[in-house]
Design an enzyme around this catalytic site. Structure first.
Site, mmCIF file in Angstrom:
data_model
loop_
_atom_site.group_PDB
_atom_site.id
_atom_site.type_symbol
_atom_site.label_atom_id
_atom_site.label_comp_id
_atom_site.label_asym_id
_atom_site.label_seq_id
_atom_site.Cartn_x
_atom_site.Cartn_y
_atom_site.Cartn_z
ATOM 1 N N ARG A 193 0.626 -0.837 0.121
ATOM 2 C CA ARG A 193 0.312 0.063 -0.207
ATOM 3 C C ARG A 193 0.893 1.519 0.191
ATOM 4 O O ARG A 193 1.782 1.244 1.444
ATOM 5 C CB ARG A 193 -1.119 -0.284 0.972
ATOM 6 C CG ARG A 193 -1.470 1.278 1.621
ATOM 7 C CD ARG A 193 -2.706 1.146 0.421
ATOM 8 N NE ARG A 193 -3.660 2.282 0.325
ATOM 9 C CZ ARG A 193 -3.937 3.869 0.658
ATOM 10 N NH1 ARG A 193 -2.852 3.909 -0.126
ATOM 11 N NH2 ARG A 193 -4.765 4.191 0.400
ATOM 12 N N GLU A 201 -11.642 4.366 -4.964
ATOM 13 C CA GLU A 201 -12.115 3.212 -4.867
ATOM 14 C C GLU A 201 -12.571 2.709 -6.279
ATOM 15 O O GLU A 201 -13.875 3.316 -6.722
ATOM 16 C CB GLU A 201 -13.173 2.506 -3.956
ATOM 17 C CG GLU A 201 -12.291 3.020 -2.407
ATOM 18 C CD GLU A 201 -11.159 2.310 -1.724
ATOM 19 O OE1 GLU A 201 -11.540 0.861 -2.506
ATOM 20 O OE2 GLU A 201 -10.266 2.127 -1.636
ATOM 21 N N ARG A 211 -0.815 -5.090 4.698
ATOM 22 C CA ARG A 211 0.045 -5.246 3.755
ATOM 23 C C ARG A 211 1.614 -4.397 3.941
ATOM 24 O O ARG A 211 1.439 -3.451 5.361
ATOM 25 C CB ARG A 211 -0.814 -4.106 3.190
ATOM 26 C CG ARG A 211 -1.869 -4.408 2.613
ATOM 27 C CD ARG A 211 -3.312 -3.651 1.902
ATOM 28 N NE ARG A 211 -3.790 -2.707 3.182
ATOM 29 C CZ ARG A 211 -4.523 -2.074 2.505
ATOM 30 N NH1 ARG A 211 -5.216 -1.860 1.236
ATOM 31 N NH2 ARG A 211 -4.702 -0.268 3.053
#
Length: 269
Positions: free
Chosen positions: A61, A69, A111
């Site tokens: 990320r 999104e 992440r």
């Protein structure tokens, strides 16, 4: 004739912008560089504008940016989400990616958090912001490049690029937030009340409060300085739910965590 949404008409523009990525990357190349790469990895997949998967299995990320999104869970894609993903795919094509870490190396989803550069050493975060395809975010404690990235966003905003073009990403009003609202927003409201515990809470003219770090200098250190100020903030609108609201009637149901001055604008009136 079907009326196009404001961002749909920008599709042709961004196709051209992606084809002209060379000059844009050149502009971003010298910007927002933290230091030598900590890691070099092969790219497997671009998930969306700000998330990539590596061939070694890691999910990365990007630090410092949030892109719109894509469509998921029955919800439509946000404006320019597809353009942001395509931009990232083209930007990282042709070689390995370089990762530079900040203070925190993992997020709450497991992440990897990293500043990402392409094989030429160009900053993906700076390029996304310069194109107006991402919002700058500054989440503690990863502030190493916050000032530089904020400058890239400001430049795109002044030129009305991408998300900053009129009508593409409307600013929400705090007083209009209703059940079902959440996710990343750009929100405007006026401070009606200030509370303190281990955080500084700014209660807005609606069901939303902003949670600030009392140790940071947001430009208004005194309690009275905040009262009546109009504030615009970028961040994730968190709904604590109807049960919370019923149990703690004096507290606001929604809140946004504001970790730094880079994601909040304060009126000087």
């Amino acid at each position: 004739m079907t009326k196009k949404t404001p961002w749909a008409s920008l599709g042709v523009f961004f196709c051209a912008l992606i084809l002209l990525l060379g000059p844009l990357a050149a502009a971003a190349r010298a910007d927002c560089v933290l230091g030598p790469a900590d890691d070099l990895a092969a790219l497997a997949k671009v998930v969306d504008g700000d998330t990539v998967h590596l061939k070694d299995g890691r999910k990365v990320r990007l630090i410092g940016v949030n892109t719109p999104e894509l469509a998921h869970s029955g919800r439509p894609a946000q404006p320019l989400a597809e353009e942001a993903r395509e931009f990232t795919q083209r930007f990282l094509a042709g070689g390995d990616v370089e990762l530079v870490y900040d203070r925190d190396r993992r997020d709450n989803h497991g992440r990897v958090l990293a500043h990402v550069y392409n094989h030429r050493g160009d900053s993906l975060e700076a390029a996304l912001l310069s194109a107006g395809l991402a919002f700058h975010i500054a989440v503690a404690p990863n502030f190493a490049l916050a000032e530089c990235l904020a400058e890239r966003e400001n430049a795109a905003r002044q030129r009305h690029r991408g998300l900053w073009a009129p009508g593409v990403w409307p600013t929400r009003q705090a007083r209009n937030i209703r059940p079902g609202d959440g996710g990343f927003v750009r929100l405007k409201g006026r401070v009606e009340k200030v509370d303190r515990n281990r955080f500084l809470w700014l209660e807005l003219d609606g069901p939303v409060a902003l949670r600030l770090d009392p140790k940071r200098d947001y430009g208004h250190l005194g309690r009275r300085d905040w009262q009546g100020r109009e504030i615009v903030v970028k961040g994730w609108l968190v709904d604590r739910g109807a049960k919370y609201s019923s149990r703690f009637k004096k507290n606001k149901r929604w809140f946004i965590a504001v970790d730094s001055e880079f994601t909040v604008e304060i009126s000087r009136d």
